[in-house]
Design an enzyme around this catalytic site. Structure first.
Site, mmCIF file in Angstrom:
data_model
loop_
_atom_site.group_PDB
_atom_site.id
_atom_site.type_symbol
_atom_site.label_atom_id
_atom_site.label_comp_id
_atom_site.label_asym_id
_atom_site.label_seq_id
_atom_site.Cartn_x
_atom_site.Cartn_y
_atom_site.Cartn_z
ATOM 1 C CB SER A 39 73.677 47.250 -5.094
ATOM 2 O OG SER A 39 72.670 47.768 -4.135
ATOM 3 C CG HIS A 40 72.905 47.036 -0.309
ATOM 4 N ND1 HIS A 40 72.290 46.288 -1.201
ATOM 5 C CD2 HIS A 40 73.264 46.095 0.938
ATOM 6 C CE1 HIS A 40 72.038 45.187 -0.913
ATOM 7 N NE2 HIS A 40 72.193 44.881 0.281
ATOM 8 C CG ASP A 80 69.780 50.717 -7.859
ATOM 9 O OD1 ASP A 80 70.210 50.943 -6.644
ATOM 10 O OD2 ASP A 80 69.600 49.523 -8.285
ATOM 11 N NE ARG A 81 69.039 49.579 -2.211
ATOM 12 C CZ ARG A 81 69.054 49.198 -1.053
ATOM 13 N NH1 ARG A 81 67.838 48.935 -0.252
ATOM 14 N NH2 ARG A 81 70.318 48.933 -0.412
ATOM 15 C CG HIS A 135 65.001 48.976 -5.822
ATOM 16 N ND1 HIS A 135 66.279 49.363 -6.590
ATOM 17 C CD2 HIS A 135 65.738 47.916 -5.082
ATOM 18 C CE1 HIS A 135 67.175 48.760 -6.265
ATOM 19 N NE2 HIS A 135 66.964 47.904 -5.205
ATOM 20 N NE ARG A 156 74.480 42.069 -5.741
ATOM 21 C CZ ARG A 156 73.654 42.834 -5.364
ATOM 22 N NH1 ARG A 156 73.651 43.442 -4.109
ATOM 23 N NH2 ARG A 156 72.712 43.341 -6.228
ATOM 24 C CG ASP A 197 71.637 51.981 -3.571
ATOM 25 O OD1 ASP A 197 71.609 52.950 -4.223
ATOM 26 O OD2 ASP A 197 71.179 50.721 -4.036
ATOM 27 C CE LYS A 241 71.966 45.941 -9.242
ATOM 28 N NZ LYS A 241 71.386 47.273 -8.477
ATOM 29 C CG ASP A 272 73.536 50.312 -7.448
ATOM 30 O OD1 ASP A 272 73.168 50.382 -6.406
ATOM 31 O OD2 ASP A 272 73.192 49.543 -8.300
#
Length: 451
Positions: A100-101, A244-245, A327, A14, A240, A110, A242
């Site tokens: 992500s966020h 995933d959360r 998560h 990242r 978020d 990832k 992407d």
């Protein structure tokens, strides 16, 4: 030799686009990843989020993979858990382009092996970093090919097979996608269900024009909370960037702790498999292991981070795992994290009874918590040592350093202080019997950290 320590994190890559990440270095990451997984797989599946830089970086990564003779299956726009679904169902290693966020100027990668198995520092990331730093060797053979594949429909169908909402009472649910990938996945997942979706910020926009796509920050829940109350919804969901959360609010607009969601889903999974193992990270509420044990399950504590959770799930055969960062990991989803599946469990539990969400979740929320408190400090290690020295000599205090510093006091209150895996911050989480005790303990720790 370039130093990539600033962007190769504990379990992903990242950095700031144009400064730390560009097409050339991402191409090298693709080639290095291909070398890592070449003995086990001839193909890699690649997806990306809605950030402006994501399509170009994903294409550069694909160039790197194919330069080593492997093929790429591109699924285009995807949530991270959609990429994990593709990796699992196609049995291919995968790469997801997302930060992500993080703010708009960031991006990242990832990575996973076939079956969505994690790639972290100890399972491939360090090797990838070394390969790129030392120079990726060229490949003299035939380059691979890139093909396109649609997976959104199959992903949605698979989730609906795992949690069936069709027999439940109708629900009205506000969803704040934060201009992230939830706007891509939610309509398909809930298509034809008994859930009426009230959409907020479903337009895909990597500049995040409405608010940051980080539902753990209370400021980013304000719009969702107001909308839930305004339309009389049964619940609210916030994803978020992407997707995933997933963060949950009840019918009053009050946040439901991710630890409470972990406990609720754990109870549902244990009903299907009595005696099963449930993973919880060390900053989840101590109510989680208590509730798991009360329902005949075996709670197992682990450090923070998806690669660590997935490895522990594989080691123990756990059926489910949860983190306080929202998560949620499922054995039935290749041990990968999917906030969408957790949300389906919450809505299924709500729809199977007549009461409101606030009543359903109250038994899972036993203690008061601070939420995550971030501090920027000059020396993260020195700050943690100072806190340890201040608390470790007290009567009844226990200290462990599984991940950062966790201190439990004689009265049962506790805190964890750890360095972020993705940002230059110290993160503090405090839990105690009531809000006053939480505030007092947090103030005491922060006075040392920020001195």
């Amino acid at each position: 030799m370039s130093d990539l320590s600033g962007i190769v994190k504990a379990y992903d890559i990242r950095g700031v686009v144009g400064e730390q990440l560009n097409a050339d270095i991402v191409r090298d990451f693709g080639a290095a990843f291909a070398l890592l997984i070449k003995p086990d797989s001839p193909s890699v599946v690649v997806g990306h989020d809605m950030r402006d830089s994501s399509p170009g970086l994903a294409a550069a990564f694909a160039d790197g993979v194919t330069s080593q003779g492997l093929d790429v299956v591109s699924i285009g726009l995807a949530s991270t858990d959609q990429l994990y679904f593709a990796s699992g169902s196609l049995n291919m290693p995968g790469a997801m382009f997302t930060a992500s966020h993080n703010p708009a100027q960031y991006n990242g990668i990832k990575l996973c092996r076939s079956g969505a198995a994690p790639v972290g520092q100890d399972s491939g990331l360090a090797e990838i970093r070394d390969t790129v730093e030392q120079g990726v060797p060229s490949f003299a053979g035939q380059p691979g090919k890139v093909t396109q594949r649609e997976t959104l429909g199959d992903y949605a169908s698979y989730l609906r097979e795992l949690v069936d909402l069709s027999g439940n009472r109708p629900l009205k649910v506000v969803v704040d996608a934060g201009n992230g990938m939830g706007g891509h996945t939610v309509p398909k997942v809930f298509e034809g269900s008994t859930v009426e979706i009230v959409p907020m910020y479903f337009e895909l926009d990597g500049s995040f024009p409405n608010h940051e796509a980080n539902p753990l920050d209370p400021a980013n829940l304000v719009d969702l909370q107001a909308k839930v109350r305004a339309v009389g919804a049964d619940a609210g969901l916030a994803f978020d960037g992407d997707a995933d959360r997933c963060f949950v609010v009840d019918e009053r607009g009050e946040p439901v702790s991710p630890s409470a969601v972990t406990a609720l889903v754990a109870v549902r999974e244990l009903a299907k498999e009595p005696g099963g193992t449930i993973i919880h990270n060390l900053i989840t509420s101590k109510a989680v292991p208590e509730i798991v044990a009360e329902h005949g399950g075996k709670p197992v504590r682990t450090r923070v981070g998806h690669s660590f959770i997935k490895e522990k799930m594989a080691e123990t055969g756990a059926i489910f795992g949860g983190e306080h960062s929202a998560h949620y990991y499922f054995r039935d989803f290749w041990r990968a994290d999917t906030g969408m599946l957790a949300a389906l469990h919450v809505l299924a539990a709500l729809g199977e009874q007549d009461g409101p969400l606030s009543e359903l979740t109250v038994s899972y929320q036993r203690y008061a918590a601070s939420g995550e408190i971030n501090s920027t400090v000059r020396d993260q290690v020195a700050s943690q040592i100072a806190v340890k020295d201040a608390f470790s000599g007290r009567n009844g205090v226990t200290v462990d350093e599984l991940d950062g510093l966790t201190v439990e006091l004689a009265d049962g209150s506790w805190f964890n202080l750890r360095a972020s895996n993705t940002e230059p911050l110290l993160r503090l989480n405090v839990e105690a019997a009531d809000a006053a005790a939480v505030d007092a303990l947090a103030d005491e720790v922060l006075a040392i950290v920020r001195a």
